[in-house]
Design a protein around this motif. Structure first.
Motif, PDB file in Angstrom:
ATOM      1  N   MET A   1     -30.919  21.087  79.474  1.00  0.00           N
ATOM      2  CA  MET A   1     -30.994  19.875  78.630  1.00  0.00           C
ATOM      3  C   MET A   1     -31.266  18.951  79.131  1.00  0.00           C
ATOM      4  SD  MET A   1     -27.180  21.507  75.928  1.00  0.00           S
ATOM      5  CE  MET A   1     -27.509  22.368  75.420  1.00  0.00           C
TER       6      MET A   1
ATOM      7  N   VAL B   1     -30.429  19.944  70.331  1.00  0.00           N
ATOM      8  CA  VAL B   1     -30.484  20.607  71.490  1.00  0.00           C
ATOM      9  C   VAL B   1     -28.462  19.713  71.550  1.00  0.00           C
ATOM     10  CG1 VAL B   1     -30.336  20.038  74.067  1.00  0.00           C
ATOM     11  CG2 VAL B   1     -32.054  20.572  72.609  1.00  0.00           C
TER      12      VAL B   1
ATOM     13  N   ASP C   1     -25.295  19.776  73.451  1.00  0.00           N
ATOM     14  CA  ASP C   1     -24.734  19.621  74.822  1.00  0.00           C
ATOM     15  C   ASP C   1     -23.467  20.026  74.431  1.00  0.00           C
ATOM     16  OD1 ASP C   1     -23.979  20.615  76.737  1.00  0.00           O
ATOM     17  OD2 ASP C   1     -25.106  18.883  77.749  1.00  0.00           O
TER      18      ASP C   1
END
Ligand SMILES: Nc1ncnc2c1ncn2[C@@H]1O[C@H](COP(=O)(O)OP(=O)(O)OP(=O)(O)O)[C@@H](O)[C@H]1O
Ligand SMILES: [Mg+2]
Length: 315
Positions: free
Chosen positions: A44, A155, A157
């Motif tokens: 990522m 994105v 995480d």
């Protein structure tokens, strides 16, 4: 929307990501599932231009993350692990600050902050000091920040880590909703979470992609790993030979104790041997006290393949 081609990342001698490739189409939520140390955050960080890969290439929204990193970053929103925020700032103050960094003018910022406050259900919490907010609310401020510039790709995480069950549920439904307008890549080590939230899942362990597909496709892949466990009373040698001779049987492990024989049968692909096993036992007059599929759930598969990977590539 996201393309990763043969990406590897080394930290000194440690190969954290080992030649991975995957593509994510526009829209929907894709889960990036793997145990601790699998290489999720590393991948990522590469995709969000936080660190370069050692080799390979990656692009977001058509822009190479190495060569066109500013363009790629304009189209990406990133919620890093542990949501880094400034606790002494108020939520709206923080978002203005972040908007300024992104080169947004005041009217544009005001409009964007209103939009993300609504989308992340922040309400009046946005005007409180971040340090006074609960973890779940802080997570939402982090998400609001990631969405401020209305990126194509988000994105995220491990966005639900450390939240209570109610906050987890709310965050998951928010992410599902976000998948309607954005392409979301979500990392998690919780299988249940990706099953619930994601349209597609990529499973990574020890830096390698070991499976990917929709839940249905994964179900097919892992059913090949399922074994049939049976406990039958009878002569062990004759039983082992009889079971081995069944047409759908690939292999059988036999352990005997107290007159009972435990069989662990690995079937050939696309064969269900339970009925044949039952018929064999009844035709011989052997008692059968258990017959079940082992490793038939996605969780079993995940535990098995990730454990195998960790053993062969300890990180
Ligand atoms: N900056 C770094 N320097 C050295 N090693 C690192 C660094 N960052 C990560 N690693 C190592 O790389 C491997 C992959 O780490 P990564 O953080 O990508 O895993 P992860 O899948 O995100 O795990 P987790 O679920 O625990 O967050 C681990 O062995 C980790 O210790
Ligand atoms: Mg991580």
């Amino acid at each position: 929307m996201i393309r990763v081609e043969n990406v590897s990342k080394k930290y000194g001698p440690l190969l954290a990501v080992d030649n991975i490739s995957f593509h994510v189409e526009r829209g929907g939520v894709v889960g990036f599932l793997g145990p601790n140390g699998a290489g999720k955050s590393t991948t990522m960080k590469i995709l969000t231009c936080f660190q370069p890969a050692t080799s390979g290439s990656a692009s977001v929204a058509g822009f190479d993350v190495f060569k066109q990193s500013l363009e790629a970053r304009r189209r990406t929103g990133y919620l890093p692990e542990n949501t880094p925020l400034y606790p002494e700032m108020r939520g709206d103050e923080f978002l203005h600050f972040r908007g300024k960094l992104r080169g947004m003018q005041r009217p544009q910022r005001l409009e964007a902050i209103k939009r993300v406050t609504d989308r992340c259900w922040l309400g009046d919490f946005i005007s409180r000091p971040i340090g006074h907010l609960s973890k779940g609310m802080r997570q939402r401020v982090g998400l609001a920040d990631a969405m401020l510039h209305d990126p194509d790709v988000l994105v995220l995480d491990e966005p639900t880590i450390g939240l209570d069950p109610n906050q987890i549920r709310e965050t998951r439904s928010l992410i599902k909703e976000l998948g309607e307008r954005h392409t979301v890549l979500l990392s998690s080590h919780i299988l249940h979470e990706v099953e619930q939230t994601c349209d597609r899942t990529i499973i990574i362990a020890a830096g390698k992609i070991i499976a990917s597909g929709s839940t249905d496709e994964l179900q097919k892949q892992f059913s090949a790993h399922a074994r049939v466990i049976a406990e039958i009373k009878g002569p062990a040698d004759e039983m082992a030979a009889g079971v081995k001779a069944l047409p759908g049987v690939q292999d059988v492990e036999v352990t005997a104790s107290d007159g009972w024989v435990r069989l662990a049968v690995s079937p050939k692909p696309d064969h269900d041997v339970r009925e044949d096993l039952f018929k064999l036992a009844t035709s011989k007059g052997w008692s059968l006290r258990e017959i079940r599929l082992e490793g038939a759930t996605l969780e079993d598969f995940f535990v098995k393949v990730t454990a195998e990977q960790q053993r062969s590539h300890p990180l």
